[in-house]
Design a protein around this motif. Structure first.
Motif, PDB file in Angstrom:
ATOM      1  N   LYS A   1       0.585  -1.632  -0.054  1.00 49.34           N
ATOM      2  CA  LYS A   1       0.041   0.011  -0.004  1.00 49.34           C
ATOM      3  C   LYS A   1       0.779   1.385   0.263  1.00 49.34           C
ATOM      4  N   TYR A   2       2.102   1.593   1.180  1.00 49.21           N
ATOM      5  CA  TYR A   2       2.804   2.445   0.596  1.00 49.21           C
ATOM      6  C   TYR A   2       3.562   2.849  -0.820  1.00 49.21           C
TER       7      TYR A   2
ATOM      8  N   GLN B   1       1.059   4.162  -2.802  1.00 48.37           N
ATOM      9  CA  GLN B   1       0.339   5.744  -2.680  1.00 48.37           C
ATOM     10  C   GLN B   1       1.251   6.774  -3.032  1.00 48.37           C
TER      11      GLN B   1
ATOM     12  N   ASN C   1       2.179   6.561  -7.098  1.00 51.00           N
ATOM     13  CA  ASN C   1       0.676   7.344  -7.454  1.00 51.00           C
ATOM     14  C   ASN C   1       1.175   8.868  -7.534  1.00 51.00           C
TER      15      ASN C   1
END
Length: 386
Positions: free
Chosen positions: A313-314, A317, A320
């Motif tokens: 997830k890190y 993110q 992005n």
């Protein structure tokens, strides 16, 4: 003639390189086919499967030959209680299933290793390509600058970029050697067009899928079923068994030479021995321990998966965010480059902008790689092939 020979050598080299350049899918298939550890597990599985098929057979008959005033020949066949044979067969079947999931986990691990190494090679190649572009920018500045101080500084920067390229090329060679080892095949290069990974992972779904089909848990579940059957079998020492015997003794009359015996072996609960009780209790304790181990393994698995998901997830993110600001970074560097080219700014300002841009480009590649690795580690732990 010399030119023709050069073209022949070049063509042969091209064909040789192409012949040994593998796609990612081809490498995975080769690894599943050739990996020594996987082949070893496959042979062990084959033997365990044979054991499960042989478990339902009767024990070997016993023969004896003696001489005491004549020749005595006897044969005896031990016939266990029917349910004991069925339990022995089911125990071996459950053992096979448990080991099969271990094999599935090893397959998942091997696939993840091949993909991870191939993706790292892809990233290093992309970084080398970036470095070559940086070198072209620096070379243009060297050719345009007159100030010896700035030219020398730019030449040092160019050399540093070249050294970095050499380092990545060395890393690629090292990774290819490791890839050859796990695939057990001669590899010249690996072709990876793009780094692909699942971009919509959800922690609730991950944990639910892990409980449902994780190879680690499935292996423990089948092992637990096996051990419960073994506990049940241990308690059935009190069930009756049968022995059939045929004896031949050399006598004058042939009809007196043969005799048939039938024995019924009974073990009643109140005749239990200490060793029999210990076997039953040990099996019971082992089942309890396996049940607790399953709970501990599930909790440990959830912790691992949560850690991998947080890393995934890190990095996703971060990737992005970087992609959303890519145009801004590129525009900022272009402006600084133009100003340094025209002499409006000094070398130190240009170097700061240059390093910032390089780090930004590297961060995009590294974030993509790290997100994909975390996703692959999750897949390794929760998926089976059926």
């Amino acid at each position: 003639r010399g030119d023709i020979m050069i073209w022949i050598v070049f063509l042969a080299f091209t064909i040789f390189s192409f012949a040994y350049s593998q796609t990612l899918d081809e490498l995975i298939n080769l690894a599943l086919k050739n990996n020594p550890q996987l082949k070893k597990l496959e042979k062990e599985l084959s033997i365990i499967k044979e054991k499960s098929e042989a478990a339902k057979k009767l024990p070997n008959p016993s023969f004896s030959l003696s001489y005491s005033g004549g020749i005595n020949v006897s044969m005896r066949q031990y016939i266990p209680w029917y349910e004991k044979l069925e339990l022995s067969k089911d125990i071996e079947k459950q053992n096979y299933k448990s080991q099969f999931y271990i094999y599935e986990l090893e397959k998942n691990k091997l696939i993840r290793q091949v993909k991870e190494v191939s993706y790292r090679i892809k990233i290093y190649k992309d970084k080398i390509e970036l470095l070559e572009n940086y070198q072209n920018d620096v070379k243009n500045l060297i050719n345009s600058k007159k100030d010896s101080y700035e030219v020398n500084k730019l030449k040092i920067l160019y050399t540093e970029l070249q050294l970095e390229k050499l380092n990545y090329q060395r890393e690629i060679e090292s990774l290819l050697s490791y890839l050859k080892e796990i695939v057990n095949y001669e590899i010249q290069d690996v072709e990876v067009n793009e780094i692909n990974f699942i971009k919509d992972l959800n922690i609730e779904t991950i944990l639910k899928e892990a409980e449902r089909q994780s190879p680690i848990l499935k292996s423990l579940e089948e092992a637990l079923k096996r051990d419960r059957l073994a506990y049940k079998l241990a308690k059935e020492i009190y069930y009756p068994d049968v022995s059939l015997g045929l004896t031949y003794k050399s006598k004058e009359r042939l009809q007196d030479a043969f005799s048939v015996g039938f024995n019924l072996n009974l073990n009643f609960p109140f005749w239990r021995t200490l060793s029999q009780e210990q076997i039953v209790l040990e099996r019971k304790l082992f089942v309890i321990a396996q049940e607790e181990q399953k709970i501990q393994t599930l909790n440990s698995l959830k912790t691992q998966l949560t850690t991998f998901y947080n890393e995934y997830k890190y990095n996703l993110q971060k990737l992005n965010l970087l992609l959303n600001t890519k145009e801004i970074y590129e525009e900022d560097f272009k402006n600084t480059y133009k100003k340094f080219y025209s002499g409006e700014t000094d070398f130190q300002t240009f170097l700061t902008s240059f390093n910032s841009r390089k780090k930004f480009d590297y961060d995009i590649l590294d974030s993509k790689l790290n997100a994909s690795i975390s996703a692959m580690k999750i897949e390794e732990l929760i998926y089976t092939s059926f």
